[in-house]
Design a protein around this motif. Structure first.
Motif, PDB file in Angstrom:
ATOM      1  N   LYS A  80       0.588  -1.365  -0.424  1.00 55.20           N
ATOM      2  CA  LYS A  80      -0.093   0.209   0.065  1.00 55.20           C
ATOM      3  C   LYS A  80       0.687   1.708   0.276  1.00 55.20           C
ATOM      4  N   SER A 129       7.759  -9.352   8.162  1.00 60.29           N
ATOM      5  CA  SER A 129       7.977 -10.623   8.155  1.00 60.29           C
ATOM      6  C   SER A 129       6.634 -11.021   7.756  1.00 60.29           C
ATOM      7  N   MET A 130       5.778 -10.751   8.153  1.00 64.11           N
ATOM      8  CA  MET A 130       4.304 -11.550   7.394  1.00 64.11           C
ATOM      9  C   MET A 130       4.431 -11.186   6.271  1.00 64.11           C
ATOM     10  N   ILE A 143       5.542 -12.854   3.331  1.00 68.42           N
ATOM     11  CA  ILE A 143       5.201 -14.553   3.008  1.00 68.42           C
ATOM     12  C   ILE A 143       3.762 -13.607   2.098  1.00 68.42           C
ATOM     13  N   GLU A 144       2.985 -12.576   2.456  1.00 69.00           N
ATOM     14  CA  GLU A 144       2.364 -12.286   1.505  1.00 69.00           C
ATOM     15  C   GLU A 144       2.702 -11.464  -0.244  1.00 69.00           C
ATOM     16  N   TYR A 201      -9.882 -14.640   4.322  1.00 63.14           N
ATOM     17  CA  TYR A 201      -7.988 -14.614   4.245  1.00 63.14           C
ATOM     18  C   TYR A 201      -8.059 -13.269   3.443  1.00 63.14           C
ATOM     19  N   ARG A 219      -6.625  -9.955   5.665  1.00 70.12           N
ATOM     20  CA  ARG A 219      -5.734  -9.012   5.530  1.00 70.12           C
ATOM     21  C   ARG A 219      -5.944  -7.684   4.883  1.00 70.12           C
ATOM     22  N   GLN A 235       4.898 -16.892  11.596  1.00 74.44           N
ATOM     23  CA  GLN A 235       4.532 -15.803  10.846  1.00 74.44           C
ATOM     24  C   GLN A 235       2.917 -16.429  10.316  1.00 74.44           C
ATOM     25  N   THR A 236       3.424 -17.018   9.794  1.00 75.47           N
ATOM     26  CA  THR A 236       2.342 -17.822   9.054  1.00 75.47           C
ATOM     27  C   THR A 236       1.182 -18.238  10.402  1.00 75.47           C
ATOM     28  N   THR A 285       0.724 -16.390  13.095  1.00 76.36           N
ATOM     29  CA  THR A 285       0.158 -14.757  13.476  1.00 76.36           C
ATOM     30  C   THR A 285      -0.852 -14.295  12.252  1.00 76.36           C
ATOM     31  N   LEU A 286      -0.585 -15.065  10.986  1.00 74.22           N
ATOM     32  CA  LEU A 286      -2.066 -14.251  10.081  1.00 74.22           C
ATOM     33  C   LEU A 286      -2.788 -15.038   9.974  1.00 74.22           C
TER      34      LEU A 286
END
Lengths: 79, 328
Positions: free
Chosen positions: A16, A36-37, A40-41, B84, B88, B131-132, B134-135
């Motif tokens: 964004k 860090s999240m 991954i995305e 998801y 997010r 991390q996964t 958390t997401l």
């Protein structure tokens, strides 16, 4: 559109931010603010854009936009 | 009965549904079969059904009664991706690419209440598991920090046999802020109760006892205690305390006034990962304590990370722990 341009657009959308802020030398974490999240995305977003699957460990080790170009071009070539 | 047998017996009373996203690893198949046969949990394997069955045949194991879900083709992929994407604020196509990965799919199964907990990590880096989770799974109410704890069992302590302590955080947060330290304490207290059935007495450890040494590091611990009391006023907590004032009644009597925790603490919150990691290893190797962990905590539902070198028995033990955490 070149791989670089597509990567810039994807990174800008996911993080964004304005795409003009994304340079070839930009580091995803330090310069573009990816946490860090989001990293991954970002991997998933690149996979979606280029219709590829990447090794997550190796992909997360990529630090800059320029390195991502090289990484993704290699995956595409191995396709 | 040792503590792992205790967890297994407790898990068997009300087995939870545990998802294993790494079903292409033979240890997962072996563990799932045993977990199912012993009634520790209802295992759900994520993988391609043909490949998982082929691997089971090679191992001469039957997967009867074990659910297998293919994250790439399962009809729930659409629902999970949508959920998801909403959570997010992502484009659904990107969410779908992410959620079709076994680890994320497992996390979304937990998020959507289709599974009660997840055990992963035999083929995935700890950071990616955290991390996964958390997401996808998200955090326990009031918390925003993933952390970990060790169960330490001391053969002898102050005349007591097999004395149990909970140490946190000894594996995840390197330099926790006061807020994070408070959250580590709350999650640890919750687990002490849910998993070990003990009444938590939580000590925020420091090199200082109640203002004996004025320093910013001790101030951080004092602030953490104050935040933790706001998050959950019901827990018995005190700090900042030196280790001896926390666990030795005679020292506490001399150094601390009016505390229900000092001298009796059973949940030890270390100020940073240097102290936490060195601390648990000191007790493990120099006091011959049994160390069980690291067990992850802070998530809305249990997610546990295995080391890449984990054995089938390790997986069964952690499955039992996850099952008990889930049923809390």
């Amino acid at each position: 559109m070149s791989t670089l341009e597509r990567i810039k657009n994807v990174a800008a959308e996911l993080l964004k931010i304005e795409s003009s802020r994304v340079l070839e030398t930009s580091r995803f974490v330090e310069d573009l603010g990816a946490d860090s999240m989001q990293s991954i995305e970002l991997v998933a977003a690149f996979e979606e854009e280029f219709d590829i699957e990447m090794d997550e460990d190796a992909a997360l080790a990529v630090k800059t936009v320029g390195d991502a170009v090289g990484f993704i071009d290699k995956v595409l070539a191995e396709g | 009965m040792n503590i792992v047998e205790t967890f297994i017996a407790k898990a068997q009373e009300n087995p939870a549904r545990i998802v294993y996203p790494e079903a292409s690893d033979s240890r997962i198949i072996q563990a799932a079969v045993k977990v199912q046969a012993q009634g520790i949990a209802h295992p759900i394997l994520i993988g391609n059904a043909d490949e998982v069955h082929a691997l089971a045949s090679e191992l001469k194991l039957s997967l009867e009664g074990i659910e297998i879900v293919d994250s790439k083709t399962d009809p729930s992929l659409e629902t999970y991706s949508q959920a998801y994407a909403d959570k997010r604020d992502l484009r659904e196509a990107i969410a779908k690419k992410l959620v079709r990965k076994p680890l994320s799919f497992g996390g979304m199964m937990v998020n959507q209440g289709v599974a009660d907990g997840m055990v992963a990590g035999v083929a995935t880096a700890t950071s990616i598991v955290i991390q996964t989770a958390t997401l996808t799974v998200g955090f326990q109410e009031g918390l925003s920090t993933p952390s970990s704890f060790f169960i330490m069992i001391l053969p002898q302590f102050q005349g007591e046999q097999d004395k149990i302590f909970l140490f946190a955080d000894s594996a995840v947060n390197i330099q926790p802020s006061a807020q994070q330290l408070a959250e580590i304490a709350i999650a640890s207290g919750t687990n002490a109760k849910a998993l070990l059935g003990i009444d938590p007495k939580i000590a925020f450890l420091s090199f200082s006892t109640q203002g004996s040494a004025g320093h910013a590091d001790a101030d951080k611990v004092i602030e953490a205690l104050s935040i933790a009391r706001q998050i959950n006023p019901a827990f018995e907590m005190d700090g900042e305390l030196q280790l001896d004032a926390a666990i030795i009644p005679s020292v506490a009597a001399k150094k601390v006034k009016e505390s229900t925790v000092a001298g009796q603490a059973n949940v030890l919150i270390f100020p940073d990962l240097d102290a936490g990691n060195i601390g648990y290893k000191l007790v493990q190797y120099m006091a011959h304590a049994k160390a069980i962990g690291p067990i992850l905590q802070g998530f809305a539902k249990p997610v546990n990370d295995m080391s890449r070198g984990a054995s089938v028995d390790d997986l069964i033990a952690v499955s039992a722990i996850t099952s008990v955490q889930a049923r809390g």
